[in-house]
Design an enzyme around this catalytic site. Structure first.
Site, PDB file in Angstrom:
ATOM      1  N   PRO A   1       0.813  -1.221   0.000  1.00 45.34           N
ATOM      2  CG  PRO A   1      -0.846  -1.587   1.590  1.00 45.34           C
ATOM      3  CD  PRO A   1       0.476  -2.116   1.122  1.00 45.34           C
ATOM      4  CG  PHE A   2      -0.340   4.188   1.419  1.00 46.22           C
ATOM      5  CD1 PHE A   2      -1.424   4.917   0.954  1.00 46.22           C
ATOM      6  CD2 PHE A   2      -0.509   3.378   2.542  1.00 46.22           C
ATOM      7  CE1 PHE A   2      -2.650   4.848   1.601  1.00 46.22           C
ATOM      8  CE2 PHE A   2      -1.733   3.300   3.185  1.00 46.22           C
ATOM      9  CZ  PHE A   2      -2.811   4.034   2.719  1.00 46.22           C
ATOM     10  NE  ARG A   3       4.383   4.120  -6.809  1.00 47.59           N
ATOM     11  CZ  ARG A   3       4.114   3.157  -7.701  1.00 47.59           C
ATOM     12  NH1 ARG A   3       2.874   2.706  -7.844  1.00 47.59           N
ATOM     13  NH2 ARG A   3       5.070   2.645  -8.416  1.00 47.59           N
ATOM     14  CG  LEU A   4       5.039   3.153   1.878  1.00 49.18           C
ATOM     15  CD1 LEU A   4       4.513   3.335   3.292  1.00 49.18           C
ATOM     16  CD2 LEU A   4       6.289   4.009   1.659  1.00 49.18           C
TER      17      LEU A   4
END
Length: 211
Positions: free
Chosen positions: A186-189
Site C-alpha cells: 500500500p501507498f507504494r511502500l
C-alpha cells in the site's frame, strides 16, 4: 468497522523477505504465477546491449530454472543471439501482474550443453522445429509468402523423418549475480529484497531496499 485490505496483502503468503535462498523463492513465485496468470507465466523481458552499449529488450519464455540459472532458447544468428554471445551478459525481468510481483535478474550468460539443447529441441512441436530452420530470425523479410515458402521447403525436406537441431539454434543460461524480488505494498511502500554475489561460485548475500 470493515477491515479494508490492499489487494496485495491478500496475495502474500507469509513474509517472503525472510527467505534465505533466492532460487527457492523464485520457484515458489513461479508456481504461484502458473496458477494465477492468464497466459505465459514463464514470460520475461530479456535485455541485452549492442556493440555501442545501446540496450535492446524483448519478451522471451523461460524454459528451465535451477541453481545453475535461468534458461531460454534462441537463434544465435539473430540480433538477440549475437548480442548475447558478444557481451556475455544480460538482464531479465519477470512481472506477474495478477500477483503484483516482480523479479529482476542480472548476470553473465553461458551456452547450455548440446545434450540439453537437443533434449529441449526434440520436445518442441514439429512445426516449431521446422520454424527454427525456416526463419532467418531478425533479418529482413520481403513478404509473408517468402517465409511460408521456406516453411514448405523444410517441411518437404524433412518429410516424416527426424528434424535435427540447427547448429545456430541453442539455449543460453543466465547465471545470476543479482536477483531482486519486489512485491507491491500500500501507498507504494513496496517490499524489495536483493540477493547478490560477486561471482557465480560465491555465496549469496541479502539486503532489504527502500521502495
Amino acid at each position: 468497522m470493515t477491515d479494508l485490505k490492499h489487494p496485495s496483502e491478500e496475495l502474500t503468503k507469509g513474509d517472503f523477505t525472510e527467505v534465505k535462498k533466492p532460487f527457492d523463492l523464485f520457484c515458489e513465485w513461479l508456481e504461484d504465477a502458473k496458477a494465477s496468470e492468464p497466459n505465459d507465466p514463464n514470460a520475461l523481458s530479456l535485455a541485452t546491449v549492442d556493440e555501442t552499449g545501446l540496450p535492446n529488450v524483448r519478451m522471451v519464455l523461460l524454459k528451465g530454472v535451477d541453481e545453475r540459472g535461468f534458461v531460454f532458447y534462441t537463434n544465435f544468428e539473430s540480433t538477440k543471439g549475437k548480442e548475447l554471445l558478444s557481451a556475455g551478459k544480460a538482464a531479465m525481468c519477470f512481472h506477474w501482474k495478477s500477483l503484483r510481483r516482480q523479479v529482476r535478474v542480472r548476470g553473465p550468460v553461458v551456452e547450455v550443453s548440446a545434450d540439453e539443447a537437443d533434449e529441449y529441441y526434440q520436445s518442441r512441436p514439429r512445426g516449431s522445429r521446422i520454424g527454427a530452420w525456416a526463419s532467418k530470425q531478425s533479418r529482413p523479410l520481403e513478404s509473408r509468402f517468402a517465409l511460408e515458402k521456406e516453411v514448405a521447403k523444410y517441411t518437404a525436406k524433412f518429410g516424416i523423418s527426424d528434424i535435427p537441431r540447427p547448429e545456430y539454434w541453442s539455449g543460453m543460461r543466465l547465471v545470476p549475480t543479482s536477483i531482486e524480488f519486489w512485491h507491491d505494498r500500500p501507498f507504494r511502500l513496496h517490499d524489495r529484497i536483493l540477493f547478490t554475489r560477486e561471482t557465480p561460485d560465491k555465496p549469496w548475500s541479502k539486503e532489504r531496499l527502500y521502495p
